[in-house]
Design an enzyme around this catalytic site. Structure first.
Site, mmCIF file in Angstrom:
data_model
loop_
_atom_site.group_PDB
_atom_site.id
_atom_site.type_symbol
_atom_site.label_atom_id
_atom_site.label_comp_id
_atom_site.label_asym_id
_atom_site.label_seq_id
_atom_site.Cartn_x
_atom_site.Cartn_y
_atom_site.Cartn_z
ATOM 1 N N GLY A 32 2.897 1.620 14.000
ATOM 2 C CA GLY A 32 1.880 1.438 13.054
ATOM 3 C C GLY A 32 0.822 0.625 13.301
ATOM 4 O O GLY A 32 0.378 0.127 14.028
ATOM 5 N N VAL A 33 0.784 -0.148 11.929
ATOM 6 C CA VAL A 33 -0.280 -1.154 11.907
ATOM 7 C C VAL A 33 -0.041 -2.489 12.856
ATOM 8 O O VAL A 33 -0.813 -2.898 13.487
ATOM 9 C CB VAL A 33 -0.553 -1.547 10.464
ATOM 10 C CG1 VAL A 33 0.597 -2.659 9.719
ATOM 11 C CG2 VAL A 33 -2.232 -2.331 10.351
ATOM 12 N N ASP A 34 1.279 -2.905 12.896
ATOM 13 C CA ASP A 34 1.771 -3.869 13.820
ATOM 14 C C ASP A 34 1.272 -3.672 15.126
ATOM 15 O O ASP A 34 0.758 -4.480 15.868
ATOM 16 C CB ASP A 34 3.312 -3.909 13.626
ATOM 17 C CG ASP A 34 3.880 -5.249 14.080
ATOM 18 O OD1 ASP A 34 2.937 -6.074 14.624
ATOM 19 O OD2 ASP A 34 5.264 -5.319 14.101
ATOM 20 N N SER A 117 4.403 -1.650 3.804
ATOM 21 C CA SER A 117 5.751 -0.837 3.684
ATOM 22 C C SER A 117 5.669 0.389 3.395
ATOM 23 O O SER A 117 6.587 1.335 3.224
ATOM 24 C CB SER A 117 6.585 -1.382 2.458
ATOM 25 O OG SER A 117 7.341 -2.638 2.582
HETATM 26 P P1 ADP Z 1 5.588 -0.425 7.310
HETATM 27 O O1 ADP Z 1 6.448 -0.467 8.561
HETATM 28 O O2 ADP Z 1 5.441 -1.855 6.628
HETATM 29 O O3 ADP Z 1 5.815 0.605 6.509
HETATM 30 P P2 ADP Z 1 3.572 0.883 8.919
HETATM 31 O O4 ADP Z 1 2.587 0.292 9.782
HETATM 32 O O5 ADP Z 1 4.490 1.835 9.277
HETATM 33 O O6 ADP Z 1 4.215 -0.510 8.205
HETATM 34 O O7 ADP Z 1 2.392 1.433 7.880
HETATM 35 C C1 ADP Z 1 1.945 0.709 6.958
HETATM 36 C C2 ADP Z 1 0.613 1.325 6.515
HETATM 37 O O8 ADP Z 1 -0.216 0.921 7.595
HETATM 38 C C3 ADP Z 1 0.526 2.737 6.649
HETATM 39 O O9 ADP Z 1 -0.316 3.234 5.568
HETATM 40 C C4 ADP Z 1 -0.138 3.118 7.934
HETATM 41 O O10 ADP Z 1 -0.692 4.410 7.831
HETATM 42 C C5 ADP Z 1 -1.138 2.082 7.829
HETATM 43 N N1 ADP Z 1 -1.835 1.819 9.271
HETATM 44 C C6 ADP Z 1 -1.160 2.171 10.633
HETATM 45 N N2 ADP Z 1 -2.265 1.742 11.487
HETATM 46 C C7 ADP Z 1 -3.111 1.020 10.921
HETATM 47 C C8 ADP Z 1 -4.357 0.541 11.035
HETATM 48 N N3 ADP Z 1 -4.785 0.294 12.356
HETATM 49 N N4 ADP Z 1 -5.172 -0.076 10.050
HETATM 50 C C9 ADP Z 1 -4.790 -0.100 8.963
HETATM 51 N N5 ADP Z 1 -3.637 0.569 8.508
HETATM 52 C C10 ADP Z 1 -2.767 1.055 9.356
#
Ligand code: ADP
Length: 172
Positions: A32-34, A117
């Site tokens: 994901g965003v991480d 989350s």
């Molecule tokens: P968590 O484990 O906290 O749920 P995720 O990364 O799986 O974290 O998702 C958190 C949010 O970040 C979701 O809405 C996902 O669609 C979004 N996301 C994923 N990639 C990016 C990005 N490059 N920029 C912004 N938001 C993102």
């Protein structure tokens, strides 16, 4: 007017002083965003994260931004959704408050948050958006040192939900 903006896009491209990462307790990268933040920042980010020894749920840690435009990354660990009666709301609120507290202590003026989350951790997005907007509003009212907070929504659906929540809370 409280300086909150909502945008749809990729948080790694934000030009704010800091961006917030929705990390996991190990702080060693993930999906994901991480994953997107680590890819964009480069391997030095993981090296610095390794020195931090993890982060408990609801807390936050700060690193440099390396190859990102943002000078800092604030890593916070959101709660995994387990039905709503395991303290998820309070922990999510704490993520926003601790991240803002760290930002304020580092003289960060502008900050971008993802929707913490609501991806792999499955927190319902409208409920999360309500907590995100009210936590940030309350903090900014108390500590006006932060000049702008941007919620970066990845999908149009999330963008619409955050917009609706912000509109409703602004009318009070
Ligand atoms: P968590 O484990 O906290 O749920 P995720 O990364 O799986 O974290 O998702 C958190 C949010 O970040 C979701 O809405 C996902 O669609 C979004 N996301 C994923 N990639 C990016 C990005 N490059 N920029 C912004 N938001 C993102």
């Amino acid at each position: 007017m409280i300086p909150i903006e909502i945008t749809q896009g990729d948080i790694t491209l934000q030009q704010t002083d800091a961006i917030v990462n929705a990390a996991n307790t190990a702080l060693l990268g993930g999906g994901g965003v991480d994953g997107a933040i680590h890819r964009a920042a480069g391997p030095e980010l993981l090296e610095e994260c390794r020195t931090l020894g993890g982060c408990p749920t609801g807390e936050a840690r700060i690193t440099k931004g390396y190859r990102l435009t943002a000078r800092y990354v604030i890593h916070t660990v959101g709660p995994v959704w387990r039905g709503g009666s395991r303290g998820e709301d309070r922990l999510l609120q704490s993520c926003y408050e601790k991240s803002l507290g760290l930002a304020a202590s580092q003289a960060i003026r502008t900050l971008a948050f993802p929707s913490i989350s609501t991806g792999a951790y499955r927190f319902p997005v409208s409920r999360a958006a309500g907590i995100a907007v009210s936590s940030v509003r309350d903090y900014l009212e108390r500590a006006p040192v932060i000049e702008k907070v941007v919620f970066v929504c990845f999908s149009k659906n999330d963008y619409d939900i955050y917009h609706e929540v912000l509109k409703v809370t602004e009318s009070f």
